[in-house]
Design a protein around this motif. Sequence first.
Motif: not given
Length: 442
Positions: A200-201, A250-253, A268-269, A273-274
């Motif tokens: 959703r974000i 790709q930038a991983p997270r 989630l916050g 913001r990112e």
Amino acid sequence: MALIMRPARPDPGLPIGQASFPAPFPPTLEYSAPARGPWTIMHLGLLVPETHIVFVCAEACLRGVVLSAAEVRALDRFSTITIEDSNLLEGNTEDVLIEGVGDILRKIPYRPRAVIVYTSCVHEFIGTDLTFTFERLRALHPGIDFTDGYMTPILRKRISPDACNRRQIYTLLRRVESRDEGVTVYGDVVPPTADSDLARIVRASGRPFRTITAARTYGEYQELALSGRAIAVNPVAGPALEWAKDKLGQAPRMFSCGFGLEENRRMLGSFARELGAAFDAGPAEERLSRALRLARGAIQDAPVAVDYTATTRPLSLARFLLESGFNVTDLYSDAFQAAEKDDFEWLRANRPGLRVHPTVHPGMVFAARRTAPERPVLAIGQKAAFFTGTGRFVNVIEGGGMDGMSGMARMLELMAEAFQKPRSARDLIQVKALGCTRNGCL
């Protein structure tokens, strides 16, 4: 004839207060409980559309993958090449593989966009030149992409076979020079739920949200490489994220996706913001409060058992449920992940009597209940359902596509439903690869 009684065997489990982290049990011969929902390497390959899968192995080892392919009606996407003793003596395993794949491609009624070739332990033992083999396959069959899979369960020097093959199914992706602002999920086998907070974000930010479980063509699969960002919610996807960073740019997270409310608020916050997205946590938190009241009212003080196949964060789930007033009594897990260290210490300090059971220890053959428990028990996960003998169980694997606060609420809703509507665990858990079809994921 006298009846011979089998002697009782001690339960190999132990209280978490006596367990060590991250490995509470010593390695032994392994038992495989008949809870078949988790995916195998055979099923992972089906996630890549318009591909053909070839397993190259000894005949005895091939039996399992053949049955797995047949069960999901995927035999038309699947072929085998048998390695025999004579091939080892003559040292011609490279020729067998190259000629075998060529013969398969001539005989199947369609031309695949790509082929995943799963080699086996024996190729590693005898030093088969796999680099040369794949170079020859690409030269002989232009227009078809090839990549290597590995049916090597006894080789665990660096990463697990599961993590290795979850990486390999992405290695057919081609690097693009111009990427967009999209986000690609790696390592998933279950599609994100419609109310996934992470999805959703991403969508609220106006960016493409891509996952292999949604790809229905080879072209859609290749679009996974277009995203500028790579994320994962399953720790086993770590090697796939590293590959995406190194090979695709790709930038991983990695997201932990635990069951702590404050942890999820922060996660989630920061992600919102990112991405520059608006994210209102209020509706999800209200749903979580309602779901908690519903589940507590339905389950009350009934024993709850949790297993590691249901969620990537079983210790976090157990802690959340205990803090919420549920009676968690048993945990089925062979090892713990680094991300769960804090939850492990909390459980040791606050619920030292919580029983931790291995699932692969040979002694667990005798630990499974043969009859339904006298008192209603709720199991979260198929292995917990099998070992406790209950029909009240949450039938999900790897988090069931749930994440964030909405995922916490959804888990509670599933718990209440499972407790109120018992089912036949035997009928459900013996089916391999929950959600898998011949074309990947449901």
